[in-house]
Structures are given as C-alpha cells and as structure tokens.
Enzyme design. Structure first.
Site, mmCIF file in Angstrom:
data_model
loop_
_atom_site.group_PDB
_atom_site.id
_atom_site.type_symbol
_atom_site.label_atom_id
_atom_site.label_comp_id
_atom_site.label_asym_id
_atom_site.label_seq_id
_atom_site.Cartn_x
_atom_site.Cartn_y
_atom_site.Cartn_z
ATOM 1 N N ASN A 1 0.880 -1.166 0.000
ATOM 2 C CA ASN A 1 0.000 0.000 0.000
ATOM 3 C C ASN A 1 0.921 1.220 0.000
ATOM 4 O O ASN A 1 1.491 1.581 1.023
ATOM 5 C CB ASN A 1 -0.877 -0.043 1.259
ATOM 6 C CG ASN A 1 -1.793 1.159 1.371
ATOM 7 O OD1 ASN A 1 -1.741 2.079 0.553
ATOM 8 N ND2 ASN A 1 -2.622 1.164 2.394
ATOM 9 N N ARG B 1 -2.568 -2.206 -3.434
ATOM 10 C CA ARG B 1 -3.754 -1.384 -3.234
ATOM 11 C C ARG B 1 -3.655 -0.207 -4.212
ATOM 12 O O ARG B 1 -2.642 0.484 -4.283
ATOM 13 C CB ARG B 1 -3.785 -0.847 -1.806
ATOM 14 C CG ARG B 1 -4.937 0.098 -1.619
ATOM 15 C CD ARG B 1 -4.824 0.875 -0.344
ATOM 16 N NE ARG B 1 -5.974 1.744 -0.214
ATOM 17 C CZ ARG B 1 -5.935 2.914 0.414
ATOM 18 N NH1 ARG B 1 -4.822 3.341 0.944
ATOM 19 N NH2 ARG B 1 -7.011 3.647 0.488
ATOM 20 N N HIS C 1 -12.833 3.231 0.173
ATOM 21 C CA HIS C 1 -12.852 2.222 1.248
ATOM 22 C C HIS C 1 -13.592 0.955 0.798
ATOM 23 O O HIS C 1 -14.086 0.204 1.631
ATOM 24 C CB HIS C 1 -13.593 2.743 2.510
ATOM 25 C CG HIS C 1 -12.887 3.824 3.262
ATOM 26 N ND1 HIS C 1 -13.578 4.823 3.905
ATOM 27 C CD2 HIS C 1 -11.574 4.040 3.499
ATOM 28 C CE1 HIS C 1 -12.711 5.633 4.510
ATOM 29 N NE2 HIS C 1 -11.493 5.183 4.275
ATOM 30 N N HIS D 1 -17.400 2.620 8.040
ATOM 31 C CA HIS D 1 -15.937 2.593 8.181
ATOM 32 C C HIS D 1 -15.506 3.945 8.753
ATOM 33 O O HIS D 1 -15.546 4.965 8.060
ATOM 34 C CB HIS D 1 -15.273 2.345 6.818
ATOM 35 C CG HIS D 1 -13.770 2.332 6.902
ATOM 36 N ND1 HIS D 1 -13.020 1.197 6.756
ATOM 37 C CD2 HIS D 1 -12.890 3.324 7.157
ATOM 38 C CE1 HIS D 1 -11.739 1.483 6.923
ATOM 39 N NE2 HIS D 1 -11.634 2.776 7.158
ATOM 40 N N ASN E 1 -9.491 7.667 10.188
ATOM 41 C CA ASN E 1 -9.201 9.087 9.941
ATOM 42 C C ASN E 1 -10.089 9.581 8.810
ATOM 43 O O ASN E 1 -10.603 10.682 8.846
ATOM 44 C CB ASN E 1 -7.721 9.276 9.623
ATOM 45 C CG ASN E 1 -6.885 9.188 10.880
ATOM 46 O OD1 ASN E 1 -7.191 9.831 11.877
ATOM 47 N ND2 ASN E 1 -5.852 8.369 10.853
ATOM 48 N N GLY E 2 -10.226 8.744 7.778
ATOM 49 C CA GLY E 2 -11.251 8.988 6.763
ATOM 50 C C GLY E 2 -12.466 8.152 7.153
ATOM 51 O O GLY E 2 -12.315 7.082 7.747
ATOM 52 N N ARG F 1 -11.300 16.288 7.365
ATOM 53 C CA ARG F 1 -12.085 16.604 6.155
ATOM 54 C C ARG F 1 -13.508 16.998 6.522
ATOM 55 O O ARG F 1 -14.096 16.415 7.431
ATOM 56 C CB ARG F 1 -12.128 15.400 5.219
ATOM 57 C CG ARG F 1 -10.812 15.117 4.543
ATOM 58 C CD ARG F 1 -10.877 13.846 3.711
ATOM 59 N NE ARG F 1 -9.831 12.925 4.122
ATOM 60 C CZ ARG F 1 -9.809 11.624 3.833
ATOM 61 N NH1 ARG F 1 -10.770 11.094 3.111
ATOM 62 N NH2 ARG F 1 -8.825 10.863 4.244
ATOM 63 N N ARG G 1 -9.656 10.021 19.945
ATOM 64 C CA ARG G 1 -9.329 9.754 21.363
ATOM 65 C C ARG G 1 -9.193 11.063 22.137
ATOM 66 O O ARG G 1 -9.686 11.189 23.253
ATOM 67 C CB ARG G 1 -8.022 8.956 21.473
ATOM 68 C CG ARG G 1 -8.229 7.482 21.241
ATOM 69 C CD ARG G 1 -6.917 6.792 21.022
ATOM 70 N NE ARG G 1 -6.309 7.288 19.779
ATOM 71 C CZ ARG G 1 -5.396 6.634 19.084
ATOM 72 N NH1 ARG G 1 -4.938 5.497 19.504
ATOM 73 N NH2 ARG G 1 -4.920 7.135 17.972
ATOM 74 N N GLY H 1 -10.657 2.513 13.116
ATOM 75 C CA GLY H 1 -10.171 2.857 14.450
ATOM 76 C C GLY H 1 -11.265 3.382 15.365
ATOM 77 O O GLY H 1 -11.343 3.003 16.540
ATOM 78 N N GLU I 1 -14.345 0.618 15.613
ATOM 79 C CA GLU I 1 -14.019 -0.564 16.408
ATOM 80 C C GLU I 1 -13.829 -0.242 17.886
ATOM 81 O O GLU I 1 -14.024 -1.101 18.744
ATOM 82 C CB GLU I 1 -12.728 -1.215 15.869
ATOM 83 C CG GLU I 1 -12.910 -1.846 14.506
ATOM 84 C CD GLU I 1 -11.585 -2.177 13.819
ATOM 85 O OE1 GLU I 1 -10.610 -2.516 14.511
ATOM 86 O OE2 GLU I 1 -11.533 -2.091 12.567
ATOM 87 N N ASN I 2 -13.433 1.006 18.178
ATOM 88 C CA ASN I 2 -13.009 1.318 19.551
ATOM 89 C C ASN I 2 -13.881 2.287 20.332
ATOM 90 O O ASN I 2 -13.807 2.307 21.554
ATOM 91 C CB ASN I 2 -11.581 1.882 19.537
ATOM 92 C CG ASN I 2 -10.583 0.860 19.043
ATOM 93 O OD1 ASN I 2 -10.443 -0.199 19.648
ATOM 94 N ND2 ASN I 2 -9.926 1.148 17.939
ATOM 95 N N GLU J 1 -8.259 -5.068 5.272
ATOM 96 C CA GLU J 1 -8.155 -4.837 3.824
ATOM 97 C C GLU J 1 -7.002 -5.628 3.208
ATOM 98 O O GLU J 1 -7.092 -6.083 2.069
ATOM 99 C CB GLU J 1 -7.959 -3.329 3.565
ATOM 100 C CG GLU J 1 -9.223 -2.534 3.850
ATOM 101 C CD GLU J 1 -8.951 -1.086 4.219
ATOM 102 O OE1 GLU J 1 -8.520 -0.848 5.377
ATOM 103 O OE2 GLU J 1 -9.164 -0.211 3.388
#
Ligand code: ADP
Length: 403
Positions: free
Chosen positions: A7, A91, A180, A208, A211-212, A241, A285, A330, A333-334, A384
């Site tokens: 990637n 990718r 994505h 998803h 960060n994006g 963004r 976070r 991220g 999931e968290n 991925e």
C-alpha cells in the site's frame, strides 16, 4: 502461497506478507518519510518483537528494497529466499469506471490507472510508483491491482449521478465513485458470516470510521450507495475533512478569505472535520478525552455522530430496511461513545444497543445489540490487506473472485 501486499502512499510504503490459504500474516510494517530526512522502517514479524531501522531512503524503489531485505534478514525475516513470494497485491485508490474488481496488472491496466490520476492526483501517482518499483524488483511473479473504488461500481446511476449537467459526467467522469471499497466488502461479508446467513439475503449498512470515514448500503452483497463521492472528501465528518456541505460555501469563503484553489483545498481536506470544529485535534481519542470539559470537543463529536445517524437513516430508506449495522475502522471498532450516541433514539427502526456489550473492549468481531433488537449491530475489525491477498491468490490461480 505467500503474497506481498503493498500500500504505497506519497512518502510511505505499508506492507504485509500474507499466506492467503491460511489467512495468516507472517509480517507487517511500514516505511515512512521516504525522500525526507529521518526515513524509518518499522517491521513486525508475527512471532517476534517490532524493530525500527532508520536510514536514507530516497524513493519507493529503495523503500521496497529495504522491505525485501528485512523480510529476508536472519533476525527479523520471515522468508529465506525472495522466490518464496509468489505474487504481489497492490492497493490502488482509484480505478474510475474501468475496474469493478481486482485485476492482473498488465501494461493496459497501468495505462488505465494513469488515466485515473486526474481523479486521485494525490494517490494514484504514488500507487503507480509502487507498482513500477515492485515490478522491477520482483519481475517474474504476477502483480495484482485491488481498487478502493471497485466494490462501489455496482451502484446504480440514480445513486452515483450528481445534480449537475449530464455532459460533465460524460466529458469529465464527474460522478460518485466511493472509496474504502475493500473494507466495506470485507466487513459486509464478514458480518454475514458472523450472522450465519447468506449475504444475498441481508441488507447491511457498513460504517468505516477511521481518519477517513465512509458508510455504505449493501444489498445482495453489492454496494448500492456510499457516502464518499467523486473524491474522499464527501459524506461523513472526518478527522480533518469537512464531508458534506453546501458547495456554494467554497466559492463564498474563497472570495471572503481571499483563498486560492490550493488554500481552499487544504482547508477542506486538512483543517476541517473534527480538527476544524474542535480546534483541538483530529484524533477521536483526544476529542473524547475532553468531551465533558471542552464544549467545542463535544460539539465536534455531536456533529460527527449526528451526521452518521442521518446517513444510517437514509441508507435504511434506500435499502427498504436494514438487518445489520456494522462498525469498523479505528473509531468504529473502539469508540463505544460514538456507537452509543449514533444509535441512540433509533429504537423506532428496530435498533437497540446492549450498553454493556457496547462497552466491552475486544479486538475480535462481536455483536453489541440488545437481545430484543430487530437489527443486529456488530463490530467487525476490518482487514483490507487480507482481501488484497485473497484476491491476488484467486487471480493467480485463475479462480473466480469471491464477493
Ligand atoms: P486510518 O483511517 O488512518 O487507517 P484508523 O482506522 O486507525 O485510521 O482510525 C484512526 C482513528 O481511530 C483516530 O481518530 C483515533 O483517535 C481513533 N481511535 C483509535 N482508538 C480509539 C479509541 N480507543 N477510542 C476512540 N477512538 C479511537
């Protein structure tokens, strides 16, 4: 069989060595700051400690050479001979309308990816640099391209067209492509497996959130709509963004703040989103750490979850119902707070979280809905790289691609 998954970004190369038959990663790592002072290679074999090596790495070819040498090294390596790598999976961010699935990379494919540079000027040139370098260093094995846009090529025209003059679609390819895709595809398939029903029988919404951030509506295992558009700027609020906004704002701000095109682009992509609203951080976070003390952090969080809620509602409408909402990335999931705030008040459409299950921390896929919830709510860690390795294996073996 071993697949090297690459990637390639503008100044980085992420990699994994995966045995797709066993769905097992032998090693992973990243080369960062390529072409800059203080380039560093971080390498983690699955059964040993992470190592960091720094040095001068002037370009992507040198970066991949370093990757190959650490994969072969006595102390940190996972292979004895370069020939143990059977294929490379790359990718590629933008495949335009040319690719609705993964393909063996030929000269014709490279030409087509080059044609898509106009659509993804920040990504496709780096992807091409990675392909070129890897083909030079590993010339005798197949290289496969896996596109972020491919999964969303199943969207119908009424979902991918903008309300602009049709001629702009024909002349310049202005339409929704979505991104994505590899993650939405993996997560929806994995969700169906987790539920134990054929994916063709399920209406799934995948969120998803990294960060994006993007969300997709999936019916019969096919993407019918997604929130990212012509570029990855549209849709949900993201780390830096803006996501959706009135397009007239851009023209207005360019004139009021005397911004040129580059500055406007930087503002929308780098200084907006969670960062822009909170003035604190793009990192969820940090936003959550200050959620109760800092009103702007709370506001950024609220805008984030409110917009996600609106999209879930609209995709349930597009699908004519929903069986499963799956969170990944991220944040997905968290962050139990993002999941709880997003889904609060959605009981009317059969969505009910189990607050205890939602709070449990785990790296595994799991269900977090209440036993009386009509809609299953799942957390599915994305992978991925595994999809890229599996597609690469299937193409090399001449097998049909799975969903
Ligand atoms: P990328 O899109 O770059 O792959 P990730 O999927 O790793 O990014 O997601 C990064 C985001 O996930 C950041 O906003 C980060 O703050 C957020 N995140 C990671 N762990 C947590 C956590 N425990 N709670 C809330 N957010 C988290």
């Amino acid at each position: 069989m071993l697949v090297l998954v690459l990637n390639t970004g503008s100044s980085s190369v992420k990699y994994q060595v995966i045995n797709p038959e066993e769905k097992k990663a032998l090693a992973k790592g990243v080369v960062e700051r390529i072409g800059m002072a203080g380039a560093v290679l971080t390498h983690k074999p699955f059964d040993r400690d992470e190592v960091k090596l720094s040095g001068e790495i002037i370009d992507h070819k040198m970066a991949i050479e370093y990757v190959l040498s650490i994969l072969l090294s006595k102390n940190h390596g996972v292979i004895q001979n370069k020939n143990e790598i059977d294929a490379v999976g790359h990718r590629v961010v933008h495949g335009g309308e040319a690719f609705s699935g993964s393909v063996l990379i030929t000269d014709e494919v490279i030409k087509e990816v080059r044609r898509c540079i106009d659509f993804a000027p920040l990504h496709n040139p780096s992807n091409l640099r990675g392909i070129d370098a890897a083909k030079q260093l590993l010339p005798n094995i197949p290289h496969v391209g896996v596109f972020d846009t491919a999964f969303h090529q199943s969207m119908p025209p009424h979902a991918y067209l903008y309300g602009l003059p049709y001629v702009l679609y024909k002349r310049h390819g202005i339409r929704r492509y979505g991104f994505h895709g590899t993650s939405h595809r993996y997560v929806s398939k994995h969700a169906a497996w987790f539920i134990g029903k054929p994916i063709e029988s399920l209406k799934i919404i995948t969120c998803h959130l990294g960060n994006g951030c993007s969300i997709a509506a999936i019916e019969n295992g096919k993407s019918i709509d997604t929130s990212m558009g012509f570029t990855p700027l549209e849709g949900l609020l993201m780390g830096t963004r803006s996501g959706d906004m009135d397009p007239a704002i851009i023209l207005h701000i360019m004139s009021k703040e005397e911004l040129g095109m580059n500055d406007a682009n930087t503002m929308l992509n780098k200084h907006s989103g969670l960062q822009g609203i909170s003035g604190l951080s793009s990192d969820m976070r940090e936003i959550e750490n200050d959620y109760h003390e800092n009103s702007r952090a709370k506001l950024a969080h609220d805008v984030f979850t409110y917009r996600l809620k609106k999209y879930i509602g609209s995709y349930a409408a597009a699908l004519g119902g929903v069986d499963c909402i799956a969170f990944t990335g991220g944040i997905g999931e968290n962050s139990d707070l993002v999941r709880a705030n997003t889904l609060s008040g959605m009981e009317y459409m059969g969505v009910r979280l189990d607050q205890e299950k939602n709070k449990l921390r785990s790296k595994e896929e799991r269900a977090i809905h209440h036993e009386n919830s009509a809609v299953q709510v799942l957390v599915i860690p994305t992978n991925e790289e595994l999809v890229i390795a599996l597609d690469t294996m299937r193409i090399v073996k001449g097998e049909p691609l799975a969903i």
